[in-house]
Design a protein around this motif. Structure first.
Motif, mmCIF file in Angstrom:
data_model
loop_
_atom_site.group_PDB
_atom_site.id
_atom_site.type_symbol
_atom_site.label_atom_id
_atom_site.label_comp_id
_atom_site.label_asym_id
_atom_site.label_seq_id
_atom_site.Cartn_x
_atom_site.Cartn_y
_atom_site.Cartn_z
ATOM 1 N N ALA A 8 32.017 34.791 37.616
ATOM 2 C CA ALA A 8 32.659 36.099 37.768
ATOM 3 C C ALA A 8 33.419 36.469 36.496
ATOM 4 N N GLU A 9 33.216 37.685 36.032
ATOM 5 C CA GLU A 9 33.874 38.158 34.816
ATOM 6 C C GLU A 9 35.297 38.624 35.080
ATOM 7 N N THR A 10 35.599 38.982 36.312
ATOM 8 C CA THR A 10 36.902 39.557 36.652
ATOM 9 C C THR A 10 37.426 38.882 37.909
ATOM 10 N N SER A 11 38.698 38.584 37.923
ATOM 11 C CA SER A 11 39.313 38.011 39.118
ATOM 12 C C SER A 11 40.547 38.821 39.483
ATOM 13 N N VAL A 12 40.909 38.720 40.741
ATOM 14 C CA VAL A 12 42.164 39.285 41.231
ATOM 15 C C VAL A 12 42.997 38.125 41.756
ATOM 16 N N GLU A 13 44.192 37.974 41.216
ATOM 17 C CA GLU A 13 45.081 36.890 41.620
ATOM 18 C C GLU A 13 46.378 37.475 42.173
ATOM 19 N N PRO A 14 46.997 36.808 43.146
ATOM 20 C CA PRO A 14 48.227 37.353 43.732
ATOM 21 C C PRO A 14 49.305 37.673 42.698
ATOM 22 N N GLN A 15 49.434 36.844 41.667
ATOM 23 C CA GLN A 15 50.505 37.061 40.688
ATOM 24 C C GLN A 15 50.284 38.309 39.841
ATOM 25 N N ALA B 136 40.818 57.236 40.102
ATOM 26 C CA ALA B 136 40.222 58.407 39.462
ATOM 27 C C ALA B 136 40.426 58.397 37.952
ATOM 28 N N TYR B 137 41.130 57.376 37.444
ATOM 29 C CA TYR B 137 41.486 57.327 36.022
ATOM 30 C C TYR B 137 41.165 55.966 35.415
ATOM 31 N N LEU B 138 40.115 55.315 35.912
ATOM 32 C CA LEU B 138 39.740 54.012 35.370
ATOM 33 C C LEU B 138 39.346 54.108 33.907
ATOM 34 N N ASP B 139 38.798 55.254 33.508
ATOM 35 C CA ASP B 139 38.470 55.439 32.087
ATOM 36 C C ASP B 139 39.732 55.445 31.235
ATOM 37 N N VAL B 140 40.811 56.009 31.766
ATOM 38 C CA VAL B 140 42.071 56.024 31.029
ATOM 39 C C VAL B 140 42.664 54.617 30.975
ATOM 40 N N VAL B 141 42.565 53.875 32.076
ATOM 41 C CA VAL B 141 43.021 52.481 32.072
ATOM 42 C C VAL B 141 42.335 51.720 30.950
ATOM 43 N N ASN C 127 47.609 51.779 42.164
ATOM 44 C CA ASN C 127 46.655 52.145 43.199
ATOM 45 C C ASN C 127 47.428 52.933 44.263
ATOM 46 N N ILE C 128 47.405 54.260 44.146
ATOM 47 C CA ILE C 128 48.423 55.087 44.801
ATOM 48 C C ILE C 128 48.100 55.395 46.263
ATOM 49 N N THR D 289 38.135 47.517 45.492
ATOM 50 C CA THR D 289 39.009 48.480 44.828
ATOM 51 C C THR D 289 39.884 47.788 43.794
ATOM 52 N N LEU D 290 40.544 46.718 44.193
ATOM 53 C CA LEU D 290 41.441 46.021 43.277
ATOM 54 C C LEU D 290 40.671 45.379 42.123
ATOM 55 N N THR D 291 39.491 44.871 42.409
ATOM 56 C CA THR D 291 38.673 44.290 41.343
ATOM 57 C C THR D 291 38.272 45.349 40.325
ATOM 58 N N SER D 292 37.957 46.554 40.797
ATOM 59 C CA SER D 292 37.553 47.615 39.867
ATOM 60 C C SER D 292 38.698 47.984 38.924
ATOM 61 N N ILE D 293 39.925 47.961 39.431
ATOM 62 C CA ILE D 293 41.082 48.298 38.595
ATOM 63 C C ILE D 293 41.316 47.189 37.566
#
Length: 331
Positions: free
Chosen positions: A28-35, A259-264, A279-280, A305-309
């Motif tokens: 996996a290239e991306t992970s989501v961790e609680p911290q 809606a602003y992942l490109d800006v991120v 994530n509003i 959703t969180l993984t995409s961010i």
């Protein structure tokens, strides 16, 4: 029936790396961790028990006691922090409750710091909109427009009140020009040099903020388009982030996120400090509403959703799902 043509077998098979859950996790290239997750929390003055927010199922306005239970859970789950929003019983044109040492937000900061200590980063929303009777993020001039420079003076006072209450990190979110510099200078002059700044750098005038207005009992009439960013502009978001870094921001943030992942991504590529994304409320509410109708797999949608961010480049994600996501990740 004609015979099928001979198929030349593929030499390259990317699917090999998707064959088992363990293999997919390993590559996996991306992970989501609680911290990496921060839980936004609403504290309402005068409540004896939590009050549900209708447009945000599962989210509440907390009482002082239920707030402590929520942050205890956040700490136990290993979240990175909590972002505190205060909702006062009384509002006025200057947002006086924002700087009152006995105001709801300042008391909440002290309560949370005493409860969880170093286990969580205690963050505070540094803005006047919850405290003003007109609902804007600053004080108004004679024409009813937000006065940028008078508002900066109020932000400096608010930063000092939060620091005195014990906050770890302030989040100036009003999108006033120069807000980060003024807050940094005020904190440093008062020897609060260790209080860090999470700058709401690229905050857009978004339709997705709707449920948040209910969450904080907003008094706003009209909109905030003269100071929040135009959704059409991405380069401007990068410019705002660079200005905030130059003024002393420790972390910069893009809000909303989806809606602003490109800006991120553009901000992540432009700055050398951590990047946060929020994530509003409207993004949260859409998933919850679709799941309530059985149209999507709720838990899978939360993690996707969180993984995409995170994939877009956010180092830190503020999300109302923070505690639930941490529990899902434990599985």
């Amino acid at each position: 029936m004609s015979e099928l043509p001979e198929i030349k077998r593929p030499l390259l098979r990317p699917r090999r790396l998707r064959t088992t859950p363990a293999l997919r996790r390993m590559v996996a290239e991306t992970s989501v961790e609680p911290q990496q997750l921060v839980l936004p929390v609403f504290i309402r003055e005068g409540l004896d028990e939590p009050r549900p927010i209708g447009s945000m199922p599962g989210v509440v306005q907390h009482s002082r006691s239920s707030l402590l239970a929520a942050v205890d859970e956040a700490a136990e789950l290993g979240l990175g922090g909590v972002m505190l929003f205060g909702i006062p019983e009384h509002k006025d044109a200057e947002g006086s409750g924002a700087t009152d040492p006995s105001g709801v937000l300042n008391l909440a900061i002290t309560d949370v710091v005493a409860e969880v200590g170093d286990a969580l980063t205690v963050m505070s929303d540094l803005c006047l909109d919850e405290f003003t009777d007109h609902g804007h993020c600053g004080v108004l001039d004679a024409q009813g427009q937000v006065d940028n420079d008078r508002t900066l003076a109020r932000y400096a006072e608010m930063a000092l009140a939060h620091a005195a209450a014990g906050v770890d990190m302030v989040g100036p979110s009003g999108m006033m020009d120069g807000q980060v510099r003024v807050v940094r200078e005020a904190l440093d002059a008062a020897e609060h040099t260790d209080v860090s700044i999470l700058a709401y750098s690229a905050k857009y005038a978004s339709a997705f903020f709707g449920p948040f207005r209910e969450a904080v009992d907003s008094s706003l009439q009209g909109d905030r388009r003269t100071y929040q960013q135009d959704p059409a502009n991405a380069r401007e978001g990068v410019r705002e982030a660079l200005l905030d870094v130059a003024e002393g921001a420790d972390i910069v943030m893009v809000k909303p996120a989806l809606a602003y992942l490109d800006v991120v991504r553009a901000v992540r590529d432009a700055v050398d400090v951590p990047v946060a994304a929020y994530n509003i409320s409207g993004e949260y509410a859409m998933v919850e509403a679709a799941a309530a109708h059985g149209w999507i797999d709720r838990e899978a949608a939360i993690l996707e959703t969180l993984t995409s961010i995170r994939r877009a480049g956010a180092d830190v994600v503020l999300t109302y799902w923070a505690a639930e996501a941490a529990r899902l990740l434990r599985r």
